[in-house]
Design an enzyme around this catalytic site. Sequence first.
Site, PDB file in Angstrom:
ATOM      1  CG  HIS A   1     -34.933 -29.467   0.936  1.00 55.52           C
ATOM      2  ND1 HIS A   1     -36.281 -29.611   0.701  1.00 55.52           N
ATOM      3  CD2 HIS A   1     -34.629 -30.381   1.893  1.00 55.52           C
ATOM      4  CE1 HIS A   1     -36.769 -30.559   1.495  1.00 55.52           C
ATOM      5  NE2 HIS A   1     -35.784 -31.040   2.217  1.00 55.52           N
TER       6      HIS A   1
ATOM      7  CB  SER B   1     -21.449 -13.620 -23.823  1.00 57.46           C
ATOM      8  OG  SER B   1     -21.975 -12.328 -24.052  1.00 57.46           O
TER       9      SER B   1
ATOM     10  CE  LYS C   1     -22.454 -14.082 -18.511  1.00 58.24           C
ATOM     11  NZ  LYS C   1     -23.674 -14.844 -18.510  1.00 58.24           N
TER      12      LYS C   1
ATOM     13  CD  GLU D   1     -27.795 -22.478 -20.233  1.00 61.62           C
ATOM     14  OE1 GLU D   1     -28.181 -21.835 -21.222  1.00 61.62           O
ATOM     15  OE2 GLU D   1     -27.061 -21.997 -19.356  1.00 61.62           O
TER      16      GLU D   1
END
Length: 463
Positions: free
Chosen positions: A156, A277, A283, A290
């Site tokens: 979980h 970024s 960043k 992704e």
Amino acid sequence: MAQLWGGRFTKETDDLVYRFNQSLPFDRRFLEQDIRGSRAHAAMLAAAGIISAEEGEAIRKGLDGILSDVKSGALVPEGDWEDVHSFVEANLTERIGDAGKKLHTGRSRNDQVALDMRLYIRDELDGTSELLLELLKTILRVMEDNRDTFMPGFTHLQKAQPVTLAHHMGAYFEMFRRDTERLASIRGRMNVCPLGSGALAGTTYPLDRGMTAELLGFDRPCDNSMDGVSDRDYVLEFLSALSIVMVHLSRLSEEIIIWNANEYRFIELDDTYATGSSIMPQKKNPDIAELIRGKTGRVYGAMNALFTVMKGLPLAYNKDMQEDKELTFDAIDTVKGCVRLMTGMLSASSFNKERMEESARQGFSNATDAADYLVRKGVPFRDAHGIIGRLVLTCIERGVSLDDLPLPEYRKECAAFDEDIYEAISLKTCVERRLTKGAPGDMENELGACREWLRDFAGRVRP
Ligand code: ARG
């Protein structure tokens, strides 16, 4: 417009219809396989006396010339030809004259395209397996380097019990191992040759189907000519297997994304595999992971599309089946690219062992082991579970871990606790005591089995 048919027509095809029907812009991708198939067909026609030996030889030379010209760029498979088969046949006839017109004797584009697609998928299946083997070797290396990297195992997404990174990555080894074996079993099933099925009902020429099957590396010719021209099960199986590869890549990507989050910092992505970024200078984003996660959708899309194309087709060949190509090509390119990138990203990344170990220390991932300690002292497990639960509550109130809770606090809950509780719940003990087959303490055996599988499998696919 350039096509191999037209005798029974009195009008030219409408231009829009011609473009809609044309497959050359994408089926030229298997020109090499088309030529391989034609070479075998011509050799068989000559051996069976259907064409002369000289004609067979002229066709072979002509086909080789086309292939080397396409490879060198001197000849580009484009233009008005309806499909790659027409392009090759027309070019052959231009080179060698009338013998070229005999190549298609006893053959239809239906069994020709069925063969080309099968040869192409077989090649790509082998290529994908090779890339998966590279990924598996990389995962094994990460496992070997991280035998002692403790980390929390999760259920979980909550800390559950301590494991090692080696053990965690071992689960991915299993997934990609099954993928590789799945591809091998598809290969075994698909390795039958459709050539000689003709348009659907074979031919009246005395074709030697065993010879072409053997020349092209197939186990045997297919048993039913109608199935031969209309079977695309192997493409469905391949796309299904590729979709499962993507499930695995996507799950691993998701973990990398979580591990790269500021709150975790388990993994340090190499600069070569991360992105920045345009506005936020601090960043370092996991775009590659992704994108792999995102591209999974296109591969499922290809699989779903072909299932839908095939489901209502009457026997035998229907033009709908031309739709098997672009989506399959896209799925293959996507999966191969993603496997390569995952391999590169994993090899280039480093793991933050201290952070992982610290995370395993916090969050009571050793609570089960504390209960097991009491069981060893004679307390029934259900009672032990309750005692440790109350101790966890005490720890939460005080902001400490079980490792830092003083012995008198332990004893308040249960007299069976002793000084040896601390050793019993140390991460090292928690992991090393889990000796069940397949558990984190059994890692040396698991590593041995992984190494052995890699050695045997690589030997089997490349004898
Ligand atoms: N481009 C076609 C395909 O991909 C080749 C077979 C054409 N056969 C036919 N009878 N029209 O399926």
